[in-house]
Design a protein around this motif. Sequence first.
Motif, PDB file in Angstrom:
ATOM      1  N   THR A  34      10.813  24.318  34.493  1.00 31.64           N
ATOM      2  CA  THR A  34      12.098  23.753  35.512  1.00 31.64           C
ATOM      3  C   THR A  34      11.932  23.863  36.890  1.00 31.64           C
ATOM      4  N   GLN A  35      11.012  24.671  37.399  1.00 33.75           N
ATOM      5  CA  GLN A  35      10.770  24.835  38.806  1.00 33.75           C
ATOM      6  C   GLN A  35      11.978  25.357  39.408  1.00 33.75           C
ATOM      7  N   ASN A  36      12.638  26.152  38.748  1.00 33.08           N
ATOM      8  CA  ASN A  36      13.507  26.813  39.308  1.00 33.08           C
ATOM      9  C   ASN A  36      13.272  28.331  39.297  1.00 33.08           C
ATOM     10  N   SER A  37      14.247  29.067  40.362  1.00 28.78           N
ATOM     11  CA  SER A  37      14.060  30.523  40.239  1.00 28.78           C
ATOM     12  C   SER A  37      15.631  31.150  40.204  1.00 28.78           C
ATOM     13  N   VAL A  38      15.693  32.380  39.665  1.00 34.89           N
ATOM     14  CA  VAL A  38      16.863  33.009  39.534  1.00 34.89           C
ATOM     15  C   VAL A  38      17.030  34.282  40.129  1.00 34.89           C
ATOM     16  N   LEU A  39      18.082  34.546  40.918  1.00 33.82           N
ATOM     17  CA  LEU A  39      18.066  35.948  41.473  1.00 33.82           C
ATOM     18  C   LEU A  39      19.512  36.561  40.971  1.00 33.82           C
ATOM     19  N   MET A  40      19.366  37.726  40.362  1.00 35.26           N
ATOM     20  CA  MET A  40      20.557  38.368  39.859  1.00 35.26           C
ATOM     21  C   MET A  40      20.657  39.825  40.558  1.00 35.26           C
ATOM     22  N   LYS A  41      21.990  40.068  40.733  1.00 34.34           N
ATOM     23  CA  LYS A  41      22.286  41.434  40.935  1.00 34.34           C
ATOM     24  C   LYS A  41      23.420  42.293  39.929  1.00 34.34           C
ATOM     25  N   ASN A  42      22.926  43.024  39.300  1.00 38.64           N
ATOM     26  CA  ASN A  42      23.630  43.475  38.155  1.00 38.64           C
ATOM     27  C   ASN A  42      24.216  45.154  38.688  1.00 38.64           C
ATOM     28  N   SER A  43      25.540  45.261  38.215  1.00 38.21           N
ATOM     29  CA  SER A  43      26.094  46.672  38.677  1.00 38.21           C
ATOM     30  C   SER A  43      27.171  47.036  37.701  1.00 38.21           C
ATOM     31  N   TRP A  44      27.339  48.428  37.809  1.00 37.96           N
ATOM     32  CA  TRP A  44      28.421  48.865  37.168  1.00 37.96           C
ATOM     33  C   TRP A  44      30.040  48.684  37.900  1.00 37.96           C
ATOM     34  N   SER A  45      30.887  48.249  36.998  1.00 42.74           N
ATOM     35  CA  SER A  45      32.214  47.774  37.841  1.00 42.74           C
ATOM     36  C   SER A  45      33.561  48.531  37.027  1.00 42.74           C
ATOM     37  N   MET A  46      34.518  48.670  37.712  1.00 42.49           N
ATOM     38  CA  MET A  46      35.580  48.926  37.265  1.00 42.49           C
ATOM     39  C   MET A  46      35.474  50.216  36.266  1.00 42.49           C
ATOM     40  N   ASN A  47      35.401  51.401  36.866  1.00 40.52           N
ATOM     41  CA  ASN A  47      35.071  52.616  36.003  1.00 40.52           C
ATOM     42  C   ASN A  47      34.245  52.650  35.011  1.00 40.52           C
ATOM     43  N   GLN A  48      33.109  51.762  35.264  1.00 35.26           N
ATOM     44  CA  GLN A  48      31.886  51.866  34.328  1.00 35.26           C
ATOM     45  C   GLN A  48      32.529  51.005  32.875  1.00 35.26           C
ATOM     46  N   ASN A  49      33.677  50.335  32.945  1.00 32.45           N
ATOM     47  CA  ASN A  49      34.242  49.730  31.742  1.00 32.45           C
ATOM     48  C   ASN A  49      33.460  48.021  31.751  1.00 32.45           C
ATOM     49  N   PHE A  50      32.823  47.875  32.672  1.00 34.14           N
ATOM     50  CA  PHE A  50      32.071  46.417  32.626  1.00 34.14           C
ATOM     51  C   PHE A  50      30.707  46.502  33.492  1.00 34.14           C
ATOM     52  N   ILE A  51      29.587  45.631  33.120  1.00 26.03           N
ATOM     53  CA  ILE A  51      28.650  45.350  34.097  1.00 26.03           C
ATOM     54  C   ILE A  51      28.947  44.244  34.467  1.00 26.03           C
ATOM     55  N   THR A  52      28.863  43.892  35.980  1.00 23.81           N
ATOM     56  CA  THR A  52      28.971  42.561  36.581  1.00 23.81           C
ATOM     57  C   THR A  52      27.644  42.116  36.886  1.00 23.81           C
ATOM     58  N   SER A  53      27.194  41.043  36.725  1.00 23.41           N
ATOM     59  CA  SER A  53      25.997  40.496  37.048  1.00 23.41           C
ATOM     60  C   SER A  53      26.383  39.126  37.825  1.00 23.41           C
ATOM     61  N   ASN A  54      25.965  39.259  39.204  1.00 26.29           N
ATOM     62  CA  ASN A  54      26.180  38.153  39.888  1.00 26.29           C
ATOM     63  C   ASN A  54      24.711  37.223  39.957  1.00 26.29           C
ATOM     64  N   PHE A  55      24.703  35.870  39.784  1.00 21.54           N
ATOM     65  CA  PHE A  55      23.369  35.362  39.910  1.00 21.54           C
ATOM     66  C   PHE A  55      23.356  34.039  40.685  1.00 21.54           C
ATOM     67  N   THR A  56      22.251  33.557  41.288  1.00 21.85           N
ATOM     68  CA  THR A  56      22.002  32.293  41.911  1.00 21.85           C
ATOM     69  C   THR A  56      20.818  31.638  41.330  1.00 21.85           C
ATOM     70  N   VAL A  57      20.942  30.371  41.109  1.00 17.35           N
ATOM     71  CA  VAL A  57      19.974  29.505  40.763  1.00 17.35           C
ATOM     72  C   VAL A  57      19.507  28.974  41.773  1.00 17.35           C
TER      73      VAL A  57
END
Length: 309
Positions: free
Chosen positions: A185-208
């Motif tokens: 596809t000639q695309n690249s992806v950047l992702m930043k994954n971190s714990w959030s909200m008292n470790q009730n969730f994993i939040t993944s921010n991504f950019t294509v």
Amino acid sequence: SCSSSVIIAQEQPVAPPVTGVIITPKVSPTQKTADVSPTADLQKALEGYVAAFNKRDVEGLLRYWSADGIYVTPDGREFHGQAELKQAFENYFQGLESEVRLEIPEYAHELISPKIARETGVAFLYGKETEPLESTYTAYYIREGNEWKLESVKEIEPAGPGSSYEQLQPLEWLIGDWSAENAITQNSVLMKNSWSMNQNFITSNFTVLREGEPVISGVQIIGWDPVAETIRSWIFDSQGGFGTGSWSENEGKWSVRTLFQTSEGEKASAINIYTPVDADSYLYESVSRQRGSELLPSLEEITVNRLQE
């Protein structure tokens, strides 16, 4: 708070990786030596590491670390390599009471490959007249010859009341910054994954990105569904699309059945598959893809790599 962690106060020297040990199940008296797991050498690493710590033997501790070992504190501080680790241990032991001892009452470990092992557990520092300090951790080992060496240790403060950390801990390997490129596809992806909200969730921010320019971005939130007793995810993108996913694990592979709706209201679905390889990479592919009534080709397996600082 830091008071419940092995990490000492900010104004003090940052504590060294006291939790970087492996524990394996004890062999019962009736069990034959031949039945012992091939990873029994990890037990030797445990015993030696704990003994060295409780003797305040800095050189002894360093023998259980690889040359480029990394320790990450709960507040994100990092110690890289033997020199920094040595200084951290020396600083820490200078202010540590002689009665303080290390114990690891809870643990779990798995072999990722014949030369890579992962350890998760809970460590306690016991003092003479003080409440024990608790810390949870994830450690990765590499096998050098006949010995296991610590490659990385990440220590975190225990989850507070009402946290789903225990249910999400099997996905802790996702935490961090990642990148991937798709040659088709000639695309690249950047992702930043971190714990959030008292470790009730994993939040993944991504950019294509395409040719270095952002094409689409979004966020995926991974959490625990206590009613269905499964891991779920919710995804939202910058074009107005949104969807949900249901996670399941089988023989080391994580499959995510995803239902999506575009900003135009069109339905889409896919099964995304994540396969951990080691501490710094995993495989990703997407199959059974459909948009509206159209069947889409699968996205072939690609390697996702952890971004190195």
